[in-house]
Write a protein that holds these residues in place. Structure first.
Motif, short mmCIF file in Angstrom:
data_model
loop_
_atom_site.label_atom_id
_atom_site.label_comp_id
_atom_site.label_asym_id
_atom_site.label_seq_id
_atom_site.Cartn_x
_atom_site.Cartn_y
_atom_site.Cartn_z
N THR A 163 -14.54 -25.41 -76.84
CA THR A 163 -15.62 -25.64 -75.89
C THR A 163 -15.48 -24.84 -74.60
N ASN A 164 -14.31 -24.25 -74.37
CA ASN A 164 -14.09 -23.46 -73.17
C ASN A 164 -14.92 -22.18 -73.25
N PRO A 165 -15.79 -21.92 -72.27
CA PRO A 165 -16.66 -20.74 -72.36
C PRO A 165 -15.89 -19.41 -72.37
N ILE A 166 -14.76 -19.36 -71.69
CA ILE A 166 -13.96 -18.12 -71.69
C ILE A 166 -13.40 -17.88 -73.08
N LEU A 167 -12.83 -18.91 -73.68
CA LEU A 167 -12.30 -18.76 -75.03
C LEU A 167 -13.40 -18.41 -76.02
N LEU A 168 -14.57 -19.03 -75.89
CA LEU A 168 -15.68 -18.72 -76.78
C LEU A 168 -16.06 -17.25 -76.68
N LEU A 172 -6.81 -16.60 -66.99
CA LEU A 172 -7.68 -17.77 -66.87
C LEU A 172 -7.54 -18.69 -68.08
N VAL A 173 -7.43 -18.09 -69.26
CA VAL A 173 -7.26 -18.88 -70.48
C VAL A 173 -5.94 -19.63 -70.43
N LEU A 174 -4.86 -18.93 -70.05
CA LEU A 174 -3.55 -19.58 -69.97
C LEU A 174 -3.56 -20.74 -68.97
N HIS A 175 -4.19 -20.50 -67.84
CA HIS A 175 -4.26 -21.54 -66.82
C HIS A 175 -5.01 -22.76 -67.35
N LEU A 187 -8.86 -21.63 -85.90
CA LEU A 187 -9.55 -22.78 -85.34
C LEU A 187 -11.02 -22.70 -85.70
N PRO A 188 -11.60 -23.80 -86.09
CA PRO A 188 -13.05 -23.77 -86.29
C PRO A 188 -13.71 -23.50 -84.94
N LYS A 247 -15.62 -14.36 -79.61
CA LYS A 247 -16.78 -13.64 -80.10
C LYS A 247 -16.68 -12.14 -79.83
N HIS A 248 -16.13 -11.74 -78.67
CA HIS A 248 -16.19 -10.33 -78.28
C HIS A 248 -14.83 -9.65 -78.11
#
Length: 81
Positions: free
Chosen positions: A14-19, A43-46, A8-9, A23-24
């Motif tokens: 835009t989800n801060p958890i996914l970002l 949290l991501v799954l939800h 994914l580009p 990144k980390h």
């Protein structure tokens, strides 16, 4: 069973958890096994379940994600005290 790899580009997320995870987190092959990482995954799954069109399936995924979050959050809280 074949592995599914999706690219994914980063600008489309835009989800801060996914970002943060992009990144980390996912750079480490052992990432995800600690309780705090399991909470993040829950949290991501939800959050992602909100994108499912089938309401019944959405509720099932949310229920499972909540169980993951609750069980692992208890473990994290015990470690913090």
């Amino acid at each position: 069973m074949t592995d599914l790899i999706a690219k994914l580009p980063i600008a489309s997320v835009t989800n801060p958890i996914l970002l943060w995870l992009f990144k980390h987190g996912w750079e480490d092959p052992n990432w995800g096994h600690l309780p705090v990482n399991q909470v993040a995954l829950g949290l991501v799954l939800h959050d992602l379940s909100n994108k499912l069109a089938d309401r019944a399936l959405q509720e099932q995924v949310q229920e499972l994600a909540q169980k993951v979050i609750i069980e692992n959050a208890r473990s994290v809280a015990k470690q913090g005290t």
